[in-house]
Design an enzyme around this catalytic site. Sequence first.
Site, short mmCIF file in Angstrom:
data_model
loop_
_atom_site.label_atom_id
_atom_site.label_comp_id
_atom_site.label_asym_id
_atom_site.label_seq_id
_atom_site.Cartn_x
_atom_site.Cartn_y
_atom_site.Cartn_z
N ASN A 191 0.86 -1.19 0.00
CA ASN A 191 0.00 0.00 0.00
C ASN A 191 0.90 1.24 0.00
O ASN A 191 2.10 1.13 0.21
CB ASN A 191 -0.94 -0.03 1.22
N LYS A 213 11.31 -14.85 -11.44
CA LYS A 213 10.36 -13.86 -11.93
C LYS A 213 9.25 -14.61 -12.68
O LYS A 213 9.55 -15.38 -13.60
CB LYS A 213 11.07 -12.88 -12.85
#
Length: 413
Positions: A219, A299
Site C-alpha cells: 500500500n 520472476k
Amino acid sequence: MTSLGTTFDASRRFANKRLHLGVCGSVACYKALDLLRAWRRLDIHVSATLTDAAQRFVTPMLFESLGAVPVYRGMFAPGEDVFAHLEPGQCAQAMVVAPASADALARLAHGAASDMLSAQALAFGGPLVVAPAMNPRMWAHPAVQANAALLRERGARLVTPDCGEAACGDTGYGRLAEPSEIFLAALRALSPQDMAGRRVLVTLGPTREPWDGFRFWSNPSSGLMGAAIAVCAFLRGAEVTAVCGPCGAELLPRDVTRHSVCRAKEMFEAARDVWPQMDMGVFAAAVADFSPQYIGAEKFKKNGSPDGFSIDFHLNPDILQTLARTRNPGQKVLGFAAETAPDMQALLPLARAKLKSKKTDLMAANRVNDRSGGFCAPTNSMVVVDAHGREELWPLQNKADVAWDLCSWLLQL
Ligand code: CTP
C-alpha cells in the site's frame, strides 16, 4: 525556506521558543546556516555567536540576513554590550554549538571564558547541545575524547561526528553530523521531557508481501505518521524502538532503535519480541491484512499464464490486536484506523468500533479517501477516541503536531 527532511520541519509546536547558536571555525560552518533557516522556519527565535575563527569562513551579516538576532561577534567587538556574555543565559531556553571545534570543546569542558562563545556557555544554565566537527585524527585524540566525555558527564548532549571523508581528504569519524540530527537535538532540548523513562514501541510504514522473487503486494504508506510519533516521543525524552516497514525508517534520528522488516509476519515477530519491555505501544503501520501465495523466487513469466491468473491470499497476524490482548498491566496502547468515510462525523462510530475490537486505550482514525490526510500527505485530520469515552474531532494539522497531541493524550491515560 529550507527543510531538513525531518518529520518536524513544519511543526508549530516550537514557535517563539528561543535558541542560541554558537558557530566555531570549520569547513562545516555553512551547514549552521541550514540549521538557522530550519529553526527560523518553525518561528524559533535564534541568536548566534560566531567565534573569530568562524568569521574567517562565514560572516555575521549572513547570519543576520537569515534571521539570527542578535549576532555576537566577540567579547570586545565594537558596539557589543558590556554584558553581552550573559544574554543567552538570560534569554535562550537552549544552546547549540554547531560546528564545535576541538578548541571550543576544550574551552567548554574546562570552563574557560576567554572568548564570547565560551563565556556565554559558562553563563548558560539550560540544556547544551554540542555537535563537533574536525579532522578524524583530531576527533580520535584522547584529549578531545576526554573533553567530550567531560561535557557529556556534565549533562551536555553530544551529537557526535559522522564517519566519512573530511574536507582534508582523511576518512573516519570527524564530519559534522547530519544537520537533521542537530536540528532535532535542539528541538529535544526545547521540549518538555515528560516522556523521560518511558519505553515506547512504534510500528510504522507499509509492509510488502512478495508473490514472486521481485514483486509484492503493498500500500502507499510513507511511514510519516508513525515516524512523527517516534520522533515526538524521542524529543520528549522517551526511549523509542521502531519496527519499520520498507518506508519511514529514513525519517528517524539515530537515537531511535530500529528494526527494519518487510513482511507483516516479520513486523509481528519483531514487535512481539520487544513488546514485553515497553511501557507504550503505538501501532501506526499500514500492515497488509493479507499475503498472496508465494509463487516462487523466479520472476513469474507472462507467457506462463497468457490469460491471467488467480492467486490465493492468506490472513496475516493482527499485530495490534494480538499485542494489546497480551499486554502487561500498565502498558498503554494507541492504534490507528484507516477508513473510507464520507465525512468526519461518519468516522466516529468506526473509530469507536476499532477501539473496542482492538482493545486499545486510544484510537486515532483518519479518512484515507481524503487527499489532505492519510497515506503520503504531510497533514492529517483525525477523530480520536479513548477507552474512557472521551472523543475529539481534530482539524487538519501537520503530522508532527498530530503526533504531539496524541503523545500528550497517551500520557494522560
Ligand atoms: N494492524 C496491525 N496488524 C494488522 C492490521 C492492522 O497491527 N495485520 C493495526 C494497524 O497498525 C492499526 C490498526 O491495526 O493501528 C487498524 O488498522 P486498519 O488498517 O485501520 O484496520 P484493519 O485492522 O486492517 O481492519 P480493516 O482493514 O478491516 O478496517
